[in-house]
Design a protein around this motif. Structure first.
Motif, short mmCIF file in Angstrom:
data_model
loop_
_atom_site.label_atom_id
_atom_site.label_comp_id
_atom_site.label_asym_id
_atom_site.label_seq_id
_atom_site.Cartn_x
_atom_site.Cartn_y
_atom_site.Cartn_z
N GLU A 140 0.96 -1.37 0.10
CA GLU A 140 -0.02 -0.11 -0.08
C GLU A 140 0.91 1.25 0.00
O GLU A 140 2.14 1.25 0.72
CB GLU A 140 -0.95 0.15 1.18
CG GLU A 140 -1.78 1.21 1.13
CD GLU A 140 -2.75 1.10 2.61
OE1 GLU A 140 -3.14 2.18 3.05
OE2 GLU A 140 -3.10 -0.21 3.07
N ASN A 142 0.51 5.63 0.28
CA ASN A 142 -0.29 6.84 0.50
C ASN A 142 0.69 7.76 0.23
O ASN A 142 1.62 8.30 1.11
CB ASN A 142 -0.97 6.97 2.02
CG ASN A 142 -1.99 5.90 2.16
OD1 ASN A 142 -3.12 5.93 1.70
ND2 ASN A 142 -1.76 4.79 2.77
N ASN A 161 1.72 4.32 6.41
CA ASN A 161 0.41 3.68 6.14
C ASN A 161 -0.52 3.70 7.36
O ASN A 161 -1.58 3.74 7.19
CB ASN A 161 0.51 2.37 5.68
CG ASN A 161 1.03 2.29 3.90
OD1 ASN A 161 0.93 3.31 3.32
ND2 ASN A 161 1.70 1.38 3.55
N VAL A 164 -2.75 6.55 8.22
CA VAL A 164 -4.03 6.76 7.37
C VAL A 164 -5.05 5.85 7.47
O VAL A 164 -4.82 4.79 7.40
CB VAL A 164 -3.43 6.73 5.88
CG1 VAL A 164 -4.63 7.27 4.91
CG2 VAL A 164 -2.39 7.60 5.65
N VAL A 166 -9.22 5.29 5.91
CA VAL A 166 -10.11 5.66 4.57
C VAL A 166 -11.42 6.12 5.52
O VAL A 166 -11.71 5.45 6.37
CB VAL A 166 -10.46 4.50 3.92
CG1 VAL A 166 -11.81 4.79 2.78
CG2 VAL A 166 -8.99 3.90 3.04
N PHE A 179 -9.73 10.96 3.49
CA PHE A 179 -8.99 10.09 4.62
C PHE A 179 -9.06 10.94 5.86
O PHE A 179 -9.25 12.02 6.02
CB PHE A 179 -7.65 9.51 3.99
CG PHE A 179 -7.60 9.14 2.58
CD1 PHE A 179 -7.42 7.58 2.64
CD2 PHE A 179 -7.76 9.92 1.65
CE1 PHE A 179 -7.58 7.32 1.30
CE2 PHE A 179 -7.70 9.32 0.38
CZ PHE A 179 -7.51 7.97 0.14
N ILE A 181 -5.87 11.19 8.77
CA ILE A 181 -4.60 10.85 9.29
C ILE A 181 -4.39 11.45 10.65
O ILE A 181 -4.78 12.43 11.24
CB ILE A 181 -3.59 11.72 8.23
CG1 ILE A 181 -3.77 13.43 8.35
CG2 ILE A 181 -3.69 11.28 6.88
CD1 ILE A 181 -2.81 13.99 7.57
N ALA A 202 -9.29 12.96 -1.07
CA ALA A 202 -8.72 12.20 -2.06
C ALA A 202 -8.28 13.11 -3.35
O ALA A 202 -9.02 13.63 -3.61
CB ALA A 202 -9.38 10.91 -2.23
N ILE A 215 -4.57 13.38 -0.90
CA ILE A 215 -3.83 12.03 -0.88
C ILE A 215 -4.14 11.14 -2.06
O ILE A 215 -5.21 11.09 -2.27
CB ILE A 215 -4.22 11.38 0.42
CG1 ILE A 215 -3.79 12.24 1.91
CG2 ILE A 215 -3.63 9.82 0.41
CD1 ILE A 215 -4.08 11.49 3.00
N HIS A 217 -3.88 7.36 -2.67
CA HIS A 217 -4.22 6.29 -2.05
C HIS A 217 -3.78 4.90 -3.34
O HIS A 217 -4.87 4.87 -3.87
CB HIS A 217 -5.43 6.03 -1.49
CG HIS A 217 -5.55 4.97 -0.69
ND1 HIS A 217 -5.08 4.50 0.55
CD2 HIS A 217 -6.47 3.67 -0.95
CE1 HIS A 217 -5.63 3.32 0.99
NE2 HIS A 217 -6.34 2.93 0.18
N TYR A 228 -7.44 -1.34 1.85
CA TYR A 228 -6.17 -1.52 2.41
C TYR A 228 -5.34 -2.47 1.63
O TYR A 228 -5.86 -3.76 1.06
CB TYR A 228 -6.15 -1.68 3.82
CG TYR A 228 -6.94 -0.44 4.51
CD1 TYR A 228 -6.55 0.83 4.32
CD2 TYR A 228 -7.95 -0.96 5.49
CE1 TYR A 228 -6.95 1.91 5.07
CE2 TYR A 228 -8.57 0.05 6.12
CZ TYR A 228 -8.23 1.64 5.91
OH TYR A 228 -9.03 2.24 6.76
#
Length: 261
Positions: A140, A142, A161, A164, A166, A179, A181, A202, A215, A217, A228
């Motif tokens: 993954e 980000n 990761n 972060v 969703v 997202f 954070i 996003a 971000i 992703h 994820y």
């Protein structure tokens, strides 16, 4: 490895050390006040991080994979440099220096200078190494995209990761819209999003400058994984736990004066 090569970390927005979590307020997007957890207790990345740290070889395997991804290590390259007034071949010859490089030495110098300037503007000195490790560990990635005032290109930074999450999708959503954070995810049973986290929209590829901060992703598209990453090495969890206990077993045995056959 320089300090710049460490992955960017999100800090709770109430912290005086806040960097990523204190991004400018964005009021042009809506986000759900809930988030999608990583695993049952929202701490699967922390559990596998601890598992890797206790293992004699997991981090070595992850590091090797990361090095392959971004090409770390020694390079054995042969580079031909054309000297003014000299040529090993006639113009148009397929073996000429210009043909090999796809252009003149002057053009290549301009290209390299432009590339270096672009890397500097986007602050990419740490990008490849950080991205490679995140992909190797969790399948993954980000990436935070930040548009500075009057800038022609954005600044890119790789987020850890585990920082972060969703944002839960609205009933009519078919794609991820935003997202949350924070460094607090997975460390407590419940997190106060308003206090300890920051919402970030996003990235919109159709309108890259839609948000000053957003971000990107990316996950490996495995079946059942909508939000994820799920790396293959996680399937070795039980065997890794057993392997990690072997040193403790022998240490306890020798401390008690017993003999094993």
């Amino acid at each position: 490895m320089s300090l710049e090569q460490f992955t960017t970390v999100a800090i709770g927005k109430g912290s005086h050390l806040a960097v990523d979590a204190n991004v400018p307020e964005v009021h042009t997007f809506a986000t759900n006040k809930k988030y999608i957890k990583r695993g049952k207790n929202d701490k699967i990345l922390l559990e596998f991080h601890a598992l890797a740290c206790e293992s004699p070889n997991k981090w070595q395997v992850i590091e090797t994979k990361a090095n392959f991804i971004y090409g770390a290590g020694l390079e054995l390259n042969e580079r031909k440099v054309a000297i003014a007034g000299e040529s090993d071949s006639m113009p148009g010859d397929s073996n000429s220096t210009a043909d090999i490089h796809g252009g003149s030495v002057k053009d290549l110098a301009i290209l390299n200078t432009t590339r270096q300037s672009l890397y500097k503007s986007m602050k990419l000195s740490a990008y490849l190494a950080s991205a490679a490790y995140q992909l190797s560990f969790a399948d993954e990635l980000n990436v935070m995209i930040e548009w500075e005032a009057m800038a022609d290109v954005p600044v890119l930074s790789v987020l850890d990761n585990n920082d972060v999450r969703v944002a839960a999708l609205m009933p009519n959503d078919r794609t991820i819209k935003s997202f949350w954070i924070s460094t607090e995810f997975g460390k407590t049973k419940s997190i106060n999003l308003e206090k300890d986290a920051k919402p970030v929209p996003a990235f919109d590829p159709s309108d890259p400058k839609k948000y000053p901060v957003s971000i990107i992703h990316i996950i490996m598209p495995k079946p059942g994984q909508r939000f994820y990453g799920l790396p293959s090495w996680w399937g070795t969890k039980k065997w890794t736990e057993v392997t990690n206990r072997i040193p403790e077993y022998y240490e306890a045995t020798m401390a008690n004066g017993a003999f094993l056959t």
